[in-house]
Enzyme design. Structure first.
Site, short mmCIF file in Angstrom:
data_model
loop_
_atom_site.label_atom_id
_atom_site.label_comp_id
_atom_site.label_asym_id
_atom_site.label_seq_id
_atom_site.Cartn_x
_atom_site.Cartn_y
_atom_site.Cartn_z
N SER A 93 32.19 37.63 11.72
CA SER A 93 32.17 38.51 12.90
C SER A 93 32.04 39.94 12.42
O SER A 93 32.77 40.37 11.52
CB SER A 93 33.44 38.35 13.72
N SER A 95 32.53 42.80 14.44
CA SER A 95 33.65 43.60 14.96
C SER A 95 34.94 43.27 14.23
O SER A 95 35.73 44.17 13.91
CB SER A 95 33.81 43.38 16.47
N ASP A 251 32.54 39.63 25.15
CA ASP A 251 32.84 40.50 24.02
C ASP A 251 32.77 41.95 24.49
O ASP A 251 31.80 42.37 25.13
CB ASP A 251 31.80 40.24 22.92
N CYS A 255 28.78 43.53 19.44
CA CYS A 255 28.71 42.25 18.72
C CYS A 255 27.86 42.36 17.45
O CYS A 255 26.63 42.43 17.51
CB CYS A 255 28.17 41.14 19.62
#
Length: 345
Positions: A93, A95, A251, A255
């Site tokens: 990921s 973030s 989200d 992203c």
């Protein structure tokens, strides 16, 4: 107090998306590699128990992730981590990489050097290089050099009961994404449409995973479409995104892995080249800088190296504990907060 388990979490968000970082009390996770540890978390009952302990009520909430900080396996890495969300443990990921980097530096786990500190993070998808701009003891910005991203298939046609046939791109950006131009579902990416976007994303994700199996050609622990990301392009060229996440939320950040996957699609269509940088804007208006650093290959397929830059902010520190007599120790989810998919948890 006779607690069975305690864990310390540093509260961090990246451009609005919460990515708590478990900095203390993390149990030993079996596995010789981070990918093997990811597999254990997703298949062993004890891994499921740990995820539910951290991600479900009464200790957790639908919004955000919990990052398990782990000892690095790779000799070049400063730390490893795995992302826990209500549905499963995830490999990568953007973030959350920014959240983890911010946590490592601002907590002193990794020494902060001004004006710049380089932190190498190990994920199940590979190494992520985080270049942090630091000043006055604070991590101001993080630029990630992501794992190789590639196209699985462009312009996939999918029949749906709600919108007829839609086109989508299946791409990998650290996890697999279905990328859908939002106009095909007669919506725009804005806060007022969040619930409708999420509902559409959950329907599409279920249809895609039933009909189109995907597995990483070199990392079998990474399989299936993790998220549906809706995309649009604004008048100034900014890419607008909304990644929809199980069991039903959007989200808050633009992203990182989703933009990496989308960058692979743009590159395959000849719309970006090495050296290009553009902005990506989230559903709440926060922004990432997305860049194409290099071309490469994965299992003989064309691939790219994306960069993602954004900001992380610490906002708290707390401890969660497990009372051995708590009848709700396994955690729970209710449809009034978590949405219709809560019944599947």
């Amino acid at each position: 107090m006779r607690w069975k388990r305690t864990m310390q979490l540093l509260d961090v968000h990246c451009e609005g998306e919460i990515g708590k970082v478990a900095v203390g009390g993390v149990p030993k996770i079996p596995g010789e590699t981070v990918a093997a540890q990811l597999h254990w978390l997703n298949t062993d009952p004890k891994g499921r128990e740990l995820r539910r302990f951290l991600c479900l009520e009464p200790r957790g909430a639908p919004i955000g992730s919990v990052n398990l900080l782990l000892p690095a396996k790779h000799p070049d890495a400063d730390a490893a981590f795995i992302i826990l969300q209500p549905d499963q443990a995830h490999a990568s990921s953007g973030s959350n990489s920014i959240c983890v980097t911010t946590a490592l530096l601002e907590s002193g786990i990794v020494e902060m050097k001004e004006p710049e500190t380089i932190v190498t993070l190990e994920t199940a998808a590979g190494l992520v290089k985080a270049t942090a701009t630091c000043r006055d003891g604070r991590c101001e910005k993080v630029k990630l050099t992501m794992v190789p991203s590639f196209v699985h298939e462009l312009d996939v046609r999918l029949g749906t009961p709600h919108w007829g046939e839609i086109a989508l791109d299946l791409c990998y950006g650290g996890i697999f994404y279905a990328l859908v131009d939002v106009g095909q579902i007669d919506l725009t990416i804005e806060k007022g449409n969040a619930a409708a976007l999420v509902q559409a994303g959950m329907v599409l994700k279920d249809l895609i995973n039933r009909e189109i199996p995907v597995v990483h050609p070199e990392i079998p622990a990474i399989s299936g479409v993790a998220y549906v990301m809706f995309r649009d392009t604004e008048a100034d060229g900014t890419v607008r995104t909304c990644t929809t996440m199980w069991p039903g939320r959007a989200d808050r950040s633009p992203c990182g892995t989703g933009n990496s996957a989308n960058l692979a699609a743009l590159h395959a269509r000849g719309k970006v080249k090495v050296g290009d940088v553009f902005k990506s804007r989230s559903i709440i208006g926060s922004q990432f800088e997305v860049g194409l650093a290099a071309e490469t290959t994965v299992a003989g397929k064309p691939a790219i190296i994306p960069t993602i830059a954004g900001r992380g902010f610490t906002f708290g520190l707390h401890q969660v504990a497990l009372d051995p007599f708590d009848p709700l120790s396994e955690g729970f989810a209710m449809t009034d907060v978590w949405g219709p998919s809560a019944g599947e948890i």
